[in-house]
Design an enzyme around this catalytic site. Structure first.
Site, mmCIF file in Angstrom:
data_model
loop_
_atom_site.group_PDB
_atom_site.id
_atom_site.type_symbol
_atom_site.label_atom_id
_atom_site.label_comp_id
_atom_site.label_asym_id
_atom_site.label_seq_id
_atom_site.Cartn_x
_atom_site.Cartn_y
_atom_site.Cartn_z
ATOM 1 N N TYR A 69 15.687 -42.932 -32.735
ATOM 2 C CA TYR A 69 17.041 -43.203 -33.245
ATOM 3 C C TYR A 69 17.948 -43.783 -32.158
ATOM 4 C CZ TYR A 69 16.496 -41.680 -38.020
ATOM 5 O OH TYR A 69 16.112 -41.635 -39.337
ATOM 6 N N ARG A 72 17.157 -47.399 -31.896
ATOM 7 C CA ARG A 72 17.787 -48.131 -33.000
ATOM 8 C C ARG A 72 19.300 -48.190 -32.837
ATOM 9 N NH1 ARG A 72 16.146 -45.352 -38.253
ATOM 10 N NH2 ARG A 72 17.395 -47.030 -39.137
ATOM 11 N N GLN A 107 23.338 -48.397 -47.739
ATOM 12 C CA GLN A 107 22.294 -47.481 -47.255
ATOM 13 C C GLN A 107 22.126 -47.643 -45.749
ATOM 14 O OE1 GLN A 107 18.815 -47.349 -50.409
ATOM 15 N NE2 GLN A 107 19.633 -49.417 -50.264
ATOM 16 N N ASN A 108 22.794 -48.652 -45.190
ATOM 17 C CA ASN A 108 22.624 -48.956 -43.774
ATOM 18 C C ASN A 108 23.448 -48.009 -42.919
ATOM 19 O OD1 ASN A 108 21.032 -51.049 -44.635
ATOM 20 N ND2 ASN A 108 22.613 -52.611 -44.423
ATOM 21 N N ASP A 110 24.177 -48.964 -39.677
ATOM 22 C CA ASP A 110 24.470 -49.782 -38.483
ATOM 23 C C ASP A 110 25.943 -50.131 -38.298
ATOM 24 O OD1 ASP A 110 22.875 -52.529 -40.268
ATOM 25 O OD2 ASP A 110 24.979 -51.932 -40.317
ATOM 26 N N HIS A 125 24.016 -43.109 -46.454
ATOM 27 C CA HIS A 125 22.982 -42.456 -45.633
ATOM 28 C C HIS A 125 23.479 -42.178 -44.227
ATOM 29 C CE1 HIS A 125 19.603 -44.127 -48.450
ATOM 30 N NE2 HIS A 125 20.295 -43.151 -48.998
ATOM 31 N N THR A 194 17.848 -54.823 -50.374
ATOM 32 C CA THR A 194 17.235 -53.498 -50.440
ATOM 33 C C THR A 194 15.988 -53.522 -51.300
ATOM 34 O OG1 THR A 194 17.554 -51.160 -51.032
ATOM 35 C CG2 THR A 194 18.740 -52.787 -52.363
ATOM 36 N N SER A 195 15.005 -52.715 -50.893
ATOM 37 C CA SER A 195 13.730 -52.634 -51.631
ATOM 38 C C SER A 195 13.880 -51.825 -52.908
ATOM 39 C CB SER A 195 12.657 -52.000 -50.728
ATOM 40 O OG SER A 195 13.111 -50.726 -50.272
ATOM 41 N N ASN A 219 17.864 -60.844 -52.762
ATOM 42 C CA ASN A 219 16.850 -60.209 -51.929
ATOM 43 C C ASN A 219 15.778 -61.223 -51.529
ATOM 44 O OD1 ASN A 219 16.450 -57.414 -50.907
ATOM 45 N ND2 ASN A 219 14.384 -57.746 -51.749
#
Ligand code: BV8
Length: 250
Positions: A69, A72, A107-108, A110, A125, A194-195, A219
């Site tokens: 982490y 990242r 959901q990021n 960053d 998240h 996003t997936s 996407n």
């Protein structure tokens, strides 16, 4: 993706007043932040992110998890918002004067949406820039970068863990409440980069569709959402979002 799809999406956007965007790691890919499920490289090539992003992994090996982490966190701190982030921030300035809104449910972890200028961002998240004491739960923001050793020690006597939502952990109630309100009030829904695999966020598009709200996916690759979306713009969001705004607000 056809020009017709872009023009149809632009038509929806020019008529929208309350836009919800669910974003994932793909929107930060052009900022050189590897996506969550792209192959891990280098030091981390042999690790599975889905296994590392869990309380069990942290309990078993806090040094490895916090080192990953922190690696990242450093990449996120060095990264810059890309034209996809900037386009969403501009959309907010275009809609706000008309009592419109853009709510980014990201959901990021960053922080790039906020750094691009978006003001209505819900971090579903959590954030990799914030770390939490395992003993007291106190959160810390201004931390040494990188940490001097792993796992980092908390001033409160416990360890420091990233203030992100791991698999098996509940999403922050305040974030879920904000998402629920935005999904109930929106008149246009985007899923970007996003997936569409991780719940409960993967279910948000279905909530919009159930209200007959148009769902547009932007996407690079097909996802489980693709067959259910009203429009799919296939390609890099850093190119498609500026093109979409140009077409919607010439
Ligand atoms: C929970 C941590 C209650 C931070 C992450 C219902 C059904 C099935 C399973 C479940 C369910 N409910 C709960 C679960 C379990 C689980 C889950 O969903 N599992 C899935 C995998 C089966 N969910 C949970 O545990 C959640 N908690 O529900 O609490 C509970 C509690 C206990 C027990 C049960 C329930 C917590 C989920 C949060 C997990 N933490 N991250 C971090 O380390 O970053 S999630 C992780 O995946 C990521 O962080 C990210 O947030 C999320 C989604 O990933 P993406 O952002 O989509 O990234 P990905 O790489 O997958 O895809 C990128 C996409 O971009 C690709 O499609 C690619 O084509 C595209 N792309 C690439 N480049 C570009 C691009 N697109 C455009 N332009 C480009 N340039």
């Amino acid at each position: 993706m056809s020009d017709t799809d872009l023009r149809r999406a632009a038509q929806f956007l020019s008529n929208a007043r309350h836009v919800v965007v669910v974003s994932g790691a793909g929107i930060s890919a052009e900022s050189k932040i590897p996506t969550f499920r792209d192959a891990m490289t280098g030091l981390w090539a042999s690790f599975d992110p889905q296994k590392l992003a869990t309380p069990e992994a942290f309990d078993a090996d806090p040094s490895t998890v916090t080192r990953w982490y922190d690696f990242r966190r450093m990449k996120c701190a060095e990264a810059l918002p890309n034209p996809g982030h900037t386009a969403l921030a501009r959309l907010e300035t275009l809609l706000n004067p008309h009592n419109g809104s853009v709510t980014i449910l990201t959901q990021n972890v960053d922080g790039l949406h906020q750094r691009a200028g978006s003001r209505n961002v819900v971090e579903l998240h959590g954030s990799i820039m914030t770390w939490r004491c395992t003993r007291t739960g106190r959160e810390f923001h201004d931390l040494p970068a990188p940490f001097p050793d792993y796992p980092p020690k908390s001033p409160d006597g416990g360890l420091l863990r990233p203030a992100v939502v791991w698999f098996g952990e509940m999403l922050p109630p305040a974030a879920l409440d904000a998402a629920d309100k935005a999904l109930r009030e929106c008149d246009l829904f985007f899923s970007i980069g996003t997936s569409a695999l991780v719940h409960p966020v993967a279910g948000f598009a279905g909530i919009a569709s159930a209200r007959n709200i148009p769902v547009i996916e932007i996407n690079r690759d097909p996802t489980p959402l693709t067959p259910r979306a009203d429009i799919c713009l296939r390609g890099p969001s850093g190119e498609l979002l500026p093109a979409l705004l140009h077409a919607a607000f010439p």
